[in-house]
Design an enzyme around this catalytic site. Sequence first.
Site, PDB file in Angstrom:
ATOM      1  N   ASP A  49      -2.527 -39.130 -41.283  1.00  0.00           N
ATOM      2  CA  ASP A  49      -2.999 -38.915 -39.914  1.00  0.00           C
ATOM      3  C   ASP A  49      -3.694 -40.190 -39.449  1.00  0.00           C
ATOM      4  O   ASP A  49      -4.298 -40.899 -40.261  1.00  0.00           O
ATOM      5  CB  ASP A  49      -3.983 -37.744 -39.858  1.00  0.00           C
ATOM      6  CG  ASP A  49      -3.304 -36.391 -40.049  1.00  0.00           C
ATOM      7  OD1 ASP A  49      -2.096 -36.277 -39.751  1.00  0.00           O
ATOM      8  OD2 ASP A  49      -3.981 -35.451 -40.485  1.00  0.00           O
ATOM      9  N   ASP A  78       2.446 -33.983 -35.741  1.00  0.00           N
ATOM     10  CA  ASP A  78       1.591 -32.906 -35.219  1.00  0.00           C
ATOM     11  C   ASP A  78       1.755 -32.780 -33.708  1.00  0.00           C
ATOM     12  O   ASP A  78       1.831 -31.677 -33.172  1.00  0.00           O
ATOM     13  CB  ASP A  78       0.123 -33.168 -35.557  1.00  0.00           C
ATOM     14  CG  ASP A  78      -0.151 -33.219 -37.049  1.00  0.00           C
ATOM     15  OD1 ASP A  78       0.598 -32.583 -37.811  1.00  0.00           O
ATOM     16  OD2 ASP A  78      -1.111 -33.898 -37.442  1.00  0.00           O
TER      17      ASP A  78
END
Length: 190
Positions: free
Chosen positions: A149, A163
């Site tokens: 991330d 995401d």
Amino acid sequence: MAEAESVIGTPDSAGADETAVPEERPQPRGKRKIAALFVVAVLAYLLDLGSKMLVVAELEGHEPIKVIGDLLRFEAIRNPGAAFGMGEAFTIIFTVIAAVVIAVIIRLARKLYSLPWAIALGLLLGGALGNLTDRIFRSPGVFEGAVVDFIAPKGFAVFNLADSAIVCGGILIVLLSFRGLDPDGTVHKD
């Protein structure tokens, strides 16, 4: 007169007009929607994969990069859990869920006749494949890998492009459902 009757009354003269014009066979209307689903999925997957490779190569182990002052920064983190870092002990379960989602989308694709649904499912598929790739191939091990991330808005969880694709696809599915549009292209009013 016999000559006129033989021309008018023969089966060849009656079928001559029908065979002169080639019959057009329409393409199955779902094939283009399936192609759109997979094009969107591949684009979402490649953008996610490329961005993660860049982040791992250039950002991991370095200070975060401020993109918009304190509002948005790029910061490399490894997330073994689900969204918002929850469920770190359930990495294998998230891997199985992602694989099931991918299988369901591929199965549903056969009945797909709606371009908006193709786009939504393509986003879900590309995002699920992106995070599943991390879960399978990144450390600490197969099916236990931590997702990369890097998009860090102030006051919000750090996330990635996979995401984002999943969330956008989910929102689009909710909107399509509220509008009464089904994946097979039918519209219903409840």
